[in-house]
Scaffold this motif. Structure first.
Motif, short mmCIF file in Angstrom:
data_model
loop_
_atom_site.label_atom_id
_atom_site.label_comp_id
_atom_site.label_asym_id
_atom_site.label_seq_id
_atom_site.Cartn_x
_atom_site.Cartn_y
_atom_site.Cartn_z
N ARG A 93 0.83 -1.19 0.00
CA ARG A 93 0.00 0.00 0.00
C ARG A 93 0.88 1.25 0.00
O ARG A 93 2.08 1.18 0.23
N SER A 94 0.23 2.39 -0.24
CA SER A 94 0.95 3.65 -0.27
C SER A 94 1.74 3.86 1.02
O SER A 94 1.24 3.65 2.12
N ARG A 95 3.00 4.27 0.84
CA ARG A 95 3.95 4.60 1.92
C ARG A 95 4.49 3.37 2.64
O ARG A 95 5.24 3.52 3.62
N ASP A 96 4.13 2.16 2.18
CA ASP A 96 4.81 0.98 2.69
C ASP A 96 6.28 1.07 2.31
O ASP A 96 6.68 1.85 1.43
N GLU A 102 20.43 -3.38 2.08
CA GLU A 102 20.54 -2.37 3.14
C GLU A 102 20.03 -1.01 2.68
O GLU A 102 20.41 0.03 3.24
N ARG A 103 19.17 -1.01 1.67
CA ARG A 103 18.48 0.20 1.22
C ARG A 103 16.99 -0.01 1.45
O ARG A 103 16.47 -1.12 1.33
N THR A 104 16.30 1.07 1.75
CA THR A 104 14.86 1.01 1.99
C THR A 104 14.15 1.89 0.98
O THR A 104 14.46 3.07 0.84
N ALA A 105 13.22 1.29 0.27
CA ALA A 105 12.42 2.02 -0.72
C ALA A 105 11.04 2.32 -0.17
O ALA A 105 10.44 1.50 0.52
N THR A 106 10.55 3.50 -0.48
CA THR A 106 9.17 3.87 -0.19
C THR A 106 8.30 3.50 -1.38
O THR A 106 8.68 3.71 -2.53
N VAL A 107 7.13 2.97 -1.10
CA VAL A 107 6.18 2.61 -2.14
C VAL A 107 5.21 3.76 -2.37
O VAL A 107 4.62 4.29 -1.42
N PHE A 108 5.07 4.16 -3.63
CA PHE A 108 4.10 5.18 -4.01
C PHE A 108 2.94 4.51 -4.75
O PHE A 108 3.17 3.71 -5.67
N ALA A 119 4.98 2.47 -7.55
CA ALA A 119 6.36 2.76 -7.89
C ALA A 119 7.20 2.61 -6.63
O ALA A 119 6.69 2.71 -5.51
N TYR A 120 8.50 2.38 -6.83
CA TYR A 120 9.44 2.19 -5.72
C TYR A 120 10.50 3.28 -5.78
O TYR A 120 11.14 3.47 -6.81
N TYR A 121 10.69 3.98 -4.66
CA TYR A 121 11.68 5.05 -4.61
C TYR A 121 12.70 4.76 -3.53
O TYR A 121 12.36 4.69 -2.34
N PHE A 122 13.95 4.59 -3.96
CA PHE A 122 15.07 4.42 -3.03
C PHE A 122 15.76 5.77 -2.86
O PHE A 122 16.44 6.24 -3.79
N PRO A 123 15.61 6.44 -1.72
CA PRO A 123 16.31 7.72 -1.53
C PRO A 123 17.82 7.48 -1.44
O PRO A 123 18.27 6.38 -1.09
N PRO A 124 18.60 8.49 -1.74
CA PRO A 124 20.06 8.31 -1.68
C PRO A 124 20.55 8.19 -0.24
O PRO A 124 19.97 8.77 0.68
N ILE A 125 21.60 7.42 -0.07
CA ILE A 125 22.26 7.34 1.23
C ILE A 125 23.08 8.60 1.46
O ILE A 125 23.07 9.19 2.54
N ASP A 126 23.78 9.04 0.43
CA ASP A 126 24.56 10.27 0.44
C ASP A 126 23.77 11.33 -0.33
O ASP A 126 23.38 11.10 -1.48
N PRO A 127 23.52 12.50 0.26
CA PRO A 127 22.74 13.54 -0.44
C PRO A 127 23.33 13.95 -1.78
O PRO A 127 22.63 14.49 -2.63
N GLN A 128 24.62 13.69 -1.97
CA GLN A 128 25.26 14.04 -3.25
C GLN A 128 25.00 12.99 -4.32
O GLN A 128 25.28 13.24 -5.50
N GLU A 129 24.48 11.85 -3.93
CA GLU A 129 24.20 10.77 -4.87
C GLU A 129 22.74 10.83 -5.32
O GLU A 129 21.89 11.40 -4.63
#
Length: 257
Positions: A93-96, A102-108, A119-129
């Motif tokens: 579901r949304s926001r699962d 060792e990466r966590t994706a948010t579900v949209f 959709a699956y969104y993996f935020p960056p570990i390093d803000p520069q990435e």
């Protein structure tokens, strides 16, 4: 986490997420099993997850065979796709959140192309990435998916969620439609200099049979008409100042392009 692009069928991409530290992999929208199995063999990696964005056959066609080869694999998909994705065991579901390498994706939850699309969104570990967005057929490079089961209002809402992500987000969409999408974009937004430049660059890539995926979300915001429903020049071209009507008329024109 490395992302490998596997071209299949006429214009599909399968994405293989690889964790080289633990020799495991996850696959996103496996249209076919054999190309995935071949790549797993090259990597000497074990498949542990199938992340589906929606139920269409060119996104789930390899699920059952991959499950036969890797019985432990977990098959993910949207809650609203229950009964439509082969082998689905996890109903998102949304926001699962889902985890891999060792990466966590948010579900949209992004209905529009289908009523159950995620959709699956993996935020960056390093803000520069860059972050990684695996969006199936919702957003394309230079375009968006057809509205098979959804409405323009739903798609605007879904694309708004994506548009809110950082510009430095890589867009891993599932089809190589970019050149034709940009031809259409020029027909409605021809004075856009960033779009003109992008079209020239994509022409060069495709003339050498090179992929245009992933795209960057910041570039999409500048050049993709389906993220620009609130831009006055596009609204004027569509004859309305209403964002949803602007989007709907753009989508209608693209359907006939």
């Amino acid at each position: 986490m490395n992302i490998l692009r596997i071209p299949v069928l006429s214009d599909n991409y399968i994405f293989l997420l690889h964790d080289p530290v633990n020799d495991v992999a996850a696959v996103v929208d496996p249209a076919q099993a054999e190309p995935v199995l071949q790549q797993l063999k090259v990597l000497n990696a074990e498949l542990v997850a199938i992340f589906n964005t929606h139920h269409h056959l060119d996104h789930v066609g390899g699920n059952r065979v991959l499950k036969q080869h890797f019985p432990q694999v977990c098959v993910y998909g949207g809650e609203e796709d229950r009964g439509r994705i082969p082998g689905q065991e996890v109903f998102l579901r949304s926001r699962d959140r889902v985890e891999f390498a060792e990466r966590t994706a948010t579900v949209f939850f992004v209905p529009g192309h289908t009523r159950a699309h995620i959709a699956y969104y993996f935020p960056p570990i390093d803000p520069q990435e860059p972050g990684e967005l695996l969006c199936g057929d919702t957003l394309f490079a230079g375009g968006c998916g057809r509205l098979f089961e959804g409405t323009p209002a739903q798609m605007v809402d879904s694309l708004s969620k994506i548009r809110s992500l950082p510009d430095n987000t890589r867009v891993w969409c599932a089809h190589e439609y970019t050149l034709n999408n940009l031809r259409f974009a020029l027909s409605v937004d021809g004075e856009n200099s960033a779009l003109q430049q992008r079209y020239r660059e994509v022409q060069k890539l495709r003339s050498r049979d090179l992929a245009t995926i992933p795209s960057l979300l910041g570039l999409e915001k500048q050049t993709n008409p389906f993220l620009r429903w609130d831009i006055p020049t596009l609204q004027e071209a569509m004859g309305t100042t209403d964002p949803v009507r602007t989007f709907g008329r753009l989508r209608g024109k693209k359907d006939c392009f």
